[in-house]
Design a protein around this motif. Structure first.
Motif, PDB file in Angstrom:
ATOM      1  N   ARG A 271       0.857  -1.179   0.000  1.00 25.59           N
ATOM      2  CA  ARG A 271       0.000   0.000   0.000  1.00 25.59           C
ATOM      3  C   ARG A 271       0.893   1.228   0.000  1.00 25.59           C
ATOM      4  O   ARG A 271       1.885   1.283   0.736  1.00 25.59           O
ATOM      5  CB  ARG A 271      -0.877  -0.038   1.249  1.00 25.59           C
ATOM      6  CG  ARG A 271      -2.050   0.880   1.254  1.00 25.59           C
ATOM      7  CD  ARG A 271      -3.029   0.507   2.362  1.00 25.59           C
ATOM      8  NE  ARG A 271      -2.404   0.486   3.666  1.00 25.59           N
ATOM      9  CZ  ARG A 271      -2.444   1.502   4.533  1.00 25.59           C
ATOM     10  NH1 ARG A 271      -3.091   2.607   4.237  1.00 25.59           N
ATOM     11  NH2 ARG A 271      -1.848   1.401   5.700  1.00 25.59           N
ATOM     12  N   VAL A 272       0.544   2.210  -0.838  1.00 26.01           N
ATOM     13  CA  VAL A 272       1.297   3.467  -0.914  1.00 26.01           C
ATOM     14  C   VAL A 272       0.337   4.655  -0.879  1.00 26.01           C
ATOM     15  O   VAL A 272      -0.816   4.548  -1.288  1.00 26.01           O
ATOM     16  CB  VAL A 272       2.189   3.556  -2.177  1.00 26.01           C
ATOM     17  CG1 VAL A 272       3.199   2.429  -2.225  1.00 26.01           C
ATOM     18  CG2 VAL A 272       1.370   3.576  -3.435  1.00 26.01           C
ATOM     19  N   ARG A 273       0.853   5.769  -0.366  1.00 21.18           N
ATOM     20  CA  ARG A 273       0.120   7.033  -0.396  1.00 21.18           C
ATOM     21  C   ARG A 273       0.930   7.964  -1.295  1.00 21.18           C
ATOM     22  O   ARG A 273       2.141   8.106  -1.122  1.00 21.18           O
ATOM     23  CB  ARG A 273      -0.015   7.629   0.998  1.00 21.18           C
ATOM     24  CG  ARG A 273      -0.690   8.991   0.995  1.00 21.18           C
ATOM     25  CD  ARG A 273      -0.891   9.583   2.387  1.00 21.18           C
ATOM     26  NE  ARG A 273       0.185   9.274   3.294  1.00 21.18           N
ATOM     27  CZ  ARG A 273       0.016   8.723   4.506  1.00 21.18           C
ATOM     28  NH1 ARG A 273      -1.177   8.399   4.944  1.00 21.18           N
ATOM     29  NH2 ARG A 273       1.055   8.506   5.283  1.00 21.18           N
ATOM     30  N   ILE A 274       0.245   8.603  -2.239  1.00 15.74           N
ATOM     31  CA  ILE A 274       0.899   9.540  -3.158  1.00 15.74           C
ATOM     32  C   ILE A 274       0.306  10.913  -2.874  1.00 15.74           C
ATOM     33  O   ILE A 274      -0.902  11.110  -3.042  1.00 15.74           O
ATOM     34  CB  ILE A 274       0.676   9.120  -4.625  1.00 15.74           C
ATOM     35  CG1 ILE A 274       1.137   7.675  -4.823  1.00 15.74           C
ATOM     36  CG2 ILE A 274       1.417  10.068  -5.565  1.00 15.74           C
ATOM     37  CD1 ILE A 274       0.565   7.005  -6.040  1.00 15.74           C
ATOM     38  N   ARG A 275       1.138  11.816  -2.408  1.00 11.78           N
ATOM     39  CA  ARG A 275       0.689  13.157  -2.044  1.00 11.78           C
ATOM     40  C   ARG A 275       1.246  14.155  -3.051  1.00 11.78           C
ATOM     41  O   ARG A 275       2.463  14.248  -3.230  1.00 11.78           O
ATOM     42  CB  ARG A 275       1.164  13.517  -0.643  1.00 11.78           C
ATOM     43  CG  ARG A 275       0.524  12.640   0.427  1.00 11.78           C
ATOM     44  CD  ARG A 275       0.971  13.031   1.795  1.00 11.78           C
ATOM     45  NE  ARG A 275       2.425  12.916   1.893  1.00 11.78           N
ATOM     46  CZ  ARG A 275       3.067  12.521   2.977  1.00 11.78           C
ATOM     47  NH1 ARG A 275       2.413  12.222   4.064  1.00 11.78           N
ATOM     48  NH2 ARG A 275       4.368  12.442   2.989  1.00 11.78           N
TER      49      ARG A 275
ATOM     50  N   GLU B 264      -4.182  13.804  -2.340  1.00  5.63           N
ATOM     51  CA  GLU B 264      -3.652  12.601  -1.706  1.00  5.63           C
ATOM     52  C   GLU B 264      -4.427  11.395  -2.212  1.00  5.63           C
ATOM     53  O   GLU B 264      -5.654  11.413  -2.242  1.00  5.63           O
ATOM     54  CB  GLU B 264      -3.771  12.713  -0.189  1.00  5.63           C
ATOM     55  CG  GLU B 264      -3.202  11.519   0.534  1.00  5.63           C
ATOM     56  CD  GLU B 264      -3.183  11.708   2.041  1.00  5.63           C
ATOM     57  OE1 GLU B 264      -2.485  12.636   2.511  1.00  5.63           O
ATOM     58  OE2 GLU B 264      -3.867  10.939   2.731  1.00  5.63           O
ATOM     59  N   THR B 265      -3.705  10.364  -2.631  1.00  6.42           N
ATOM     60  CA  THR B 265      -4.302   9.131  -3.129  1.00  6.42           C
ATOM     61  C   THR B 265      -3.619   7.957  -2.443  1.00  6.42           C
ATOM     62  O   THR B 265      -2.383   7.909  -2.396  1.00  6.42           O
ATOM     63  CB  THR B 265      -4.111   9.009  -4.655  1.00  6.42           C
ATOM     64  OG1 THR B 265      -4.702  10.141  -5.288  1.00  6.42           O
ATOM     65  CG2 THR B 265      -4.745   7.743  -5.196  1.00  6.42           C
ATOM     66  N   VAL B 266      -4.406   7.033  -1.912  1.00  8.72           N
ATOM     67  CA  VAL B 266      -3.868   5.801  -1.338  1.00  8.72           C
ATOM     68  C   VAL B 266      -4.268   4.668  -2.262  1.00  8.72           C
ATOM     69  O   VAL B 266      -5.439   4.551  -2.645  1.00  8.72           O
ATOM     70  CB  VAL B 266      -4.393   5.563   0.092  1.00  8.72           C
ATOM     71  CG1 VAL B 266      -3.903   4.215   0.625  1.00  8.72           C
ATOM     72  CG2 VAL B 266      -3.967   6.698   1.018  1.00  8.72           C
TER      73      VAL B 266
ATOM     74  N   TRP C  33       6.058  10.210  -2.663  1.00  9.36           N
ATOM     75  CA  TRP C  33       5.702   8.800  -2.785  1.00  9.36           C
ATOM     76  C   TRP C  33       5.984   8.198  -1.411  1.00  9.36           C
ATOM     77  O   TRP C  33       7.132   8.192  -0.960  1.00  9.36           O
ATOM     78  CB  TRP C  33       6.559   8.161  -3.883  1.00  9.36           C
ATOM     79  CG  TRP C  33       6.272   6.735  -4.169  1.00  9.36           C
ATOM     80  CD1 TRP C  33       6.878   5.660  -3.598  1.00  9.36           C
ATOM     81  CD2 TRP C  33       5.334   6.215  -5.105  1.00  9.36           C
ATOM     82  NE1 TRP C  33       6.365   4.499  -4.114  1.00  9.36           N
ATOM     83  CE2 TRP C  33       5.414   4.819  -5.046  1.00  9.36           C
ATOM     84  CE3 TRP C  33       4.430   6.804  -5.982  1.00  9.36           C
ATOM     85  CZ2 TRP C  33       4.635   3.981  -5.830  1.00  9.36           C
ATOM     86  CZ3 TRP C  33       3.651   5.968  -6.771  1.00  9.36           C
ATOM     87  CH2 TRP C  33       3.757   4.583  -6.693  1.00  9.36           C
ATOM     88  N   ASP C  34       4.949   7.720  -0.717  1.00  6.62           N
ATOM     89  CA  ASP C  34       5.048   7.245   0.658  1.00  6.62           C
ATOM     90  C   ASP C  34       4.615   5.781   0.709  1.00  6.62           C
ATOM     91  O   ASP C  34       3.425   5.479   0.589  1.00  6.62           O
ATOM     92  CB  ASP C  34       4.157   8.131   1.541  1.00  6.62           C
ATOM     93  CG  ASP C  34       4.278   7.856   3.024  1.00  6.62           C
ATOM     94  OD1 ASP C  34       5.109   7.018   3.431  1.00  6.62           O
ATOM     95  OD2 ASP C  34       3.517   8.491   3.779  1.00  6.62           O
TER      96      ASP C  34
ATOM     97  N   LEU D 123       3.597   2.740   2.563  1.00  4.06           N
ATOM     98  CA  LEU D 123       3.042   2.451   3.879  1.00  4.06           C
ATOM     99  C   LEU D 123       3.268   0.998   4.293  1.00  4.06           C
ATOM    100  O   LEU D 123       3.351   0.700   5.487  1.00  4.06           O
ATOM    101  CB  LEU D 123       1.545   2.772   3.888  1.00  4.06           C
ATOM    102  CG  LEU D 123       1.187   4.201   3.462  1.00  4.06           C
ATOM    103  CD1 LEU D 123      -0.322   4.344   3.306  1.00  4.06           C
ATOM    104  CD2 LEU D 123       1.759   5.215   4.428  1.00  4.06           C
TER     105      LEU D 123
END
Length: 118
Positions: free
Chosen positions: A72-76, A82-84, A101-102, A104
């Motif tokens: 799972r990634v969060r793109i801010r 913000e999109t997960v 690019w985060d 998780l």
């Protein structure tokens, strides 16, 4: 006649490299890329990417289609968006996108990248 190219679903044989220090936001993530195909003009590429938990700055000059295989990634976006996304989901990051690019959870994705000329 060109041959069909199989795309692996793991980057197990690819070298893991750390995210560049000047882009790092959080953690000590490594990533691996197993590029399976590039067109003769070097404008289109596809393969599999894997990344560890952590966050880093991105600036896309290419258009990228992604299909998450795991994690799972969060793109801010720098615009506040913000999109997960998680395993089983697909998305496109358009050229010009800037943000963070985060990762998780340890993540793996299939990618298809088109780099416009210019």
């Amino acid at each position: 006649m060109p041959s069909i190219v199989a795309i692996p679903h793991t980057a197990a044989d690819a070298e893991r490299t750390p995210v560049a220090a000047d882009r790092l936001v959080a953690g000590t993530p490594t990533q691996a890329v197993a590029n399976a195909y590039s067109d003769p003009g070097e404008a289109f590429h596809c393969g599999v990417w894997e990344g560890d938990v952590g966050a880093w700055r991105v600036h896309y000059t290419e258009h990228e289609f992604c299909h998450m295989l795991a994690g799972r990634v969060r793109i801010r976006g720098d615009d506040g968006s913000e999109t997960v996304v998680a395993a089983g989901e697909s998305f496109v990051i358009p050229a010009g996108f800037r943000g963070i690019w985060d990762v998780l959870e340890p993540a793996r994705k299939l990618y298809a990248v088109y780099e416009p000329a210019g």
